[in-house]
Design a protein around this motif. Structure first.
Motif, PDB file in Angstrom:
ATOM      1  N   GLU A 215      30.166 -35.208  44.195  1.00 19.20           N
ATOM      2  CA  GLU A 215      31.446 -34.500  44.321  1.00 19.20           C
ATOM      3  C   GLU A 215      31.248 -32.985  44.244  1.00 19.20           C
ATOM      4  OE1 GLU A 215      33.716 -36.031  41.149  1.00 19.20           O
ATOM      5  OE2 GLU A 215      34.152 -37.950  42.112  1.00 19.20           O
ATOM      6  N   ILE A 216      30.434 -32.539  43.286  1.00 25.28           N
ATOM      7  CA  ILE A 216      30.206 -31.105  43.123  1.00 25.28           C
ATOM      8  C   ILE A 216      29.480 -30.550  44.340  1.00 25.28           C
ATOM      9  CG2 ILE A 216      29.199 -29.315  41.667  1.00 25.28           C
ATOM     10  CD1 ILE A 216      29.302 -31.354  39.342  1.00 25.28           C
ATOM     11  N   ALA A 217      28.469 -31.277  44.813  1.00 21.83           N
ATOM     12  CA  ALA A 217      27.704 -30.815  45.971  1.00 21.83           C
ATOM     13  C   ALA A 217      28.563 -30.754  47.229  1.00 21.83           C
ATOM     14  CB  ALA A 217      26.500 -31.729  46.196  1.00 21.83           C
ATOM     15  N   ALA A 218      29.499 -31.696  47.356  1.00 18.54           N
ATOM     16  CA  ALA A 218      30.355 -31.733  48.545  1.00 18.54           C
ATOM     17  C   ALA A 218      31.244 -30.494  48.631  1.00 18.54           C
ATOM     18  CB  ALA A 218      31.215 -32.991  48.531  1.00 18.54           C
ATOM     19  N   VAL A 219      31.600 -29.926  47.493  1.00 17.64           N
ATOM     20  CA  VAL A 219      32.453 -28.727  47.483  1.00 17.64           C
ATOM     21  C   VAL A 219      31.761 -27.562  48.185  1.00 17.64           C
ATOM     22  CG1 VAL A 219      33.540 -27.017  45.962  1.00 17.64           C
ATOM     23  CG2 VAL A 219      33.675 -29.438  45.409  1.00 17.64           C
ATOM     24  N   VAL A 220      30.431 -27.505  48.072  1.00 18.54           N
ATOM     25  CA  VAL A 220      29.684 -26.428  48.729  1.00 18.54           C
ATOM     26  C   VAL A 220      28.947 -26.941  49.963  1.00 18.54           C
ATOM     27  CG1 VAL A 220      29.462 -24.992  46.691  1.00 18.54           C
ATOM     28  CG2 VAL A 220      27.770 -26.774  47.109  1.00 18.54           C
ATOM     29  N   GLN A 221      29.316 -28.153  50.414  1.00 14.16           N
ATOM     30  CA  GLN A 221      28.806 -28.742  51.658  1.00 14.16           C
ATOM     31  C   GLN A 221      27.280 -28.834  51.681  1.00 14.16           C
ATOM     32  OE1 GLN A 221      30.757 -26.137  54.547  1.00 14.16           O
ATOM     33  NE2 GLN A 221      32.445 -27.586  54.742  1.00 14.16           N
ATOM     34  N   MET A 222      26.744 -29.447  50.624  1.00 14.97           N
ATOM     35  CA  MET A 222      25.302 -29.641  50.524  1.00 14.97           C
ATOM     36  C   MET A 222      25.019 -31.072  50.098  1.00 14.97           C
ATOM     37  SD  MET A 222      24.262 -26.098  48.551  1.00 14.97           S
ATOM     38  CE  MET A 222      22.507 -26.373  48.728  1.00 14.97           C
ATOM     39  N   SER A 223      23.794 -31.524  50.353  1.00 15.75           N
ATOM     40  CA  SER A 223      23.405 -32.836  49.856  1.00 15.75           C
ATOM     41  C   SER A 223      23.233 -32.745  48.339  1.00 15.75           C
ATOM     42  CB  SER A 223      22.088 -33.290  50.490  1.00 15.75           C
ATOM     43  OG  SER A 223      20.994 -32.598  49.921  1.00 15.75           O
ATOM     44  N   PRO A 224      23.506 -33.825  47.618  1.00 15.28           N
ATOM     45  CA  PRO A 224      23.409 -33.776  46.152  1.00 15.28           C
ATOM     46  C   PRO A 224      22.042 -33.335  45.646  1.00 15.28           C
ATOM     47  CG  PRO A 224      24.550 -35.761  46.857  1.00 15.28           C
ATOM     48  CD  PRO A 224      24.008 -35.119  48.095  1.00 15.28           C
ATOM     49  N   HIS A 225      20.975 -33.810  46.273  1.00 15.82           N
ATOM     50  CA  HIS A 225      19.632 -33.540  45.778  1.00 15.82           C
ATOM     51  C   HIS A 225      19.215 -32.098  46.060  1.00 15.82           C
ATOM     52  CE1 HIS A 225      19.901 -37.816  45.466  1.00 15.82           C
ATOM     53  NE2 HIS A 225      20.086 -37.905  46.764  1.00 15.82           N
ATOM     54  N   TYR A 226      19.587 -31.588  47.217  1.00 16.35           N
ATOM     55  CA  TYR A 226      19.300 -30.199  47.549  1.00 16.35           C
ATOM     56  C   TYR A 226      20.114 -29.280  46.642  1.00 16.35           C
ATOM     57  CZ  TYR A 226      18.365 -26.159  50.573  1.00 16.35           C
ATOM     58  OH  TYR A 226      17.949 -24.949  51.063  1.00 16.35           O
ATOM     59  N   PHE A 227      21.372 -29.611  46.438  1.00 14.69           N
ATOM     60  CA  PHE A 227      22.239 -28.816  45.568  1.00 14.69           C
ATOM     61  C   PHE A 227      21.694 -28.779  44.139  1.00 14.69           C
ATOM     62  CE2 PHE A 227      25.545 -29.060  42.285  1.00 14.69           C
ATOM     63  CZ  PHE A 227      26.109 -27.792  42.417  1.00 14.69           C
TER      64      PHE A 227
END
Length: 296
Positions: A215-227
């Motif tokens: 959810e947090i990563a989606a806010v900045v439009q990134m994959s969870p692992h990269y974020f």
């Protein structure tokens, strides 16, 4: 003609283990809603299983056996030791026989997750793990114990922690057990100031919710692992650690308001379990929420 195909066990099903083992797990992450990793703690009596397989990678951590012998894939092993780590790649056939009561933990990862932590554009089918029945791996053993501890005390509060552990475990499996070289993604430079500010604002605005890494990563439009990797570079701690720090600081502010019951403070900072809230608060402040309030 006899069916030679192993029985496929889908761990997300509540009755999965009824197909192969006498008893269901004592503890499972299914109820906690973990994403990216599945965890189970078992205590099983004497048993023999049919051939079975999983669509995911399975890591088994043996804790104790009443018998010093057990059988895996029709071969007898006599060197069992507590902390034994077995690796069973996805879709590999497996059968076991325990000659005494057995206590063990299981962790599973979807093959897609291993592909996501690599730097090359490798397909899931190109990443293979080396199977093992007997082995030592202190890091995996420690991860298993920490996940068990987190599930016991945190329950549904543990989702963000579990996602972080899933990435760490996937990275370790690639580095140590992959059958071919695969470069792990390296993170440098951290998040851009805008993305970091956006992520932090989202966390602060949603501390009362059960936050997930996705959810947090989606806010900045990134994959969870990269974020997660870039966030840690920017802040110095993993996302789940930062969220916990923010929750404790918010709890301190709310505890200064005597009209709020401690259980309400607990829920306002995203903890579902008051005993877990008390435990985490004490770990960060050396006092319980009640003692902290009384000291104000």
């Amino acid at each position: 003609m006899q069916n030679l195909e192993p029985r496929l066990v889908q761990l997300e099903r509540s009755d999965a283990w009824q197909q192969v083992l006498p008893l269901p797990p004592v503890m499972s992450s299914q109820q906690a809603g973990w994403k990216g990793i599945h965890f189970e703690y078992h205590r099983q009596p004497i048993h023999a299983t049919p051939d079975y397989a999983f669509p995911v990678h399975i890591i088994s951590i043996g804790l104790s056996y009443e018998s010093t012998e057990f059988k895996a894939n029709r071969r007898v092993y006599k060197q069992f030791w507590p902390g034994n780590v077995a690796i069973n790649p996805a879709h590999e056939s497996l059968s076991t026989e325990a000659y005494g009561n057995a206590e063990f933990m299981l962790m599973s990862l979807h093959p897609d997750l291993l592909a996501l932590v690599t730097d090359r554009n490798l397909g899931v089918e190109q990443i293979e793990l080396t199977p093992q029945v007997l082995g030592r791996d202190p890091l995996i053993y420690h991860m298993g114990l920490e996940l068990k501890r987190e599930l016991e005390f945190a329950g549904s509060d543990s989702q963000l922690y579990a996602e972080s552990m899933a990435t760490a475990l996937a990275t370790h499996l690639i580095r140590r057990y992959a059958t071919r070289n695969a470069i792990i993604k390296e993170y440098s430079g951290g998040l851009s100031p805008y993305k970091l500010k956006t992520a932090i604002a989202y966390i602060q605005d949603n501390l009362d919710q059960s936050l997930s890494l996705g959810e947090i990563a989606a806010v900045v439009q990134m994959s969870p692992h990269y974020f997660a990797g870039l966030f840690k570079q920017s802040i110095g701690v993993a996302p789940y650690q930062y969220v916990t720090q923010c929750r404790i600081e918010r709890a301190k502010q709310l505890l200064s308001r005597p009209e709020l019951a401690i259980v309400e403070v607990c829920h306002r900072v995203g903890f579902q379990n008051q005993s877990h809230f008390t435990k985490v608060f004490r770990e960060h402040t050396s006092v319980t929420p009640k003692a902290y309030r009384n000291s104000l």
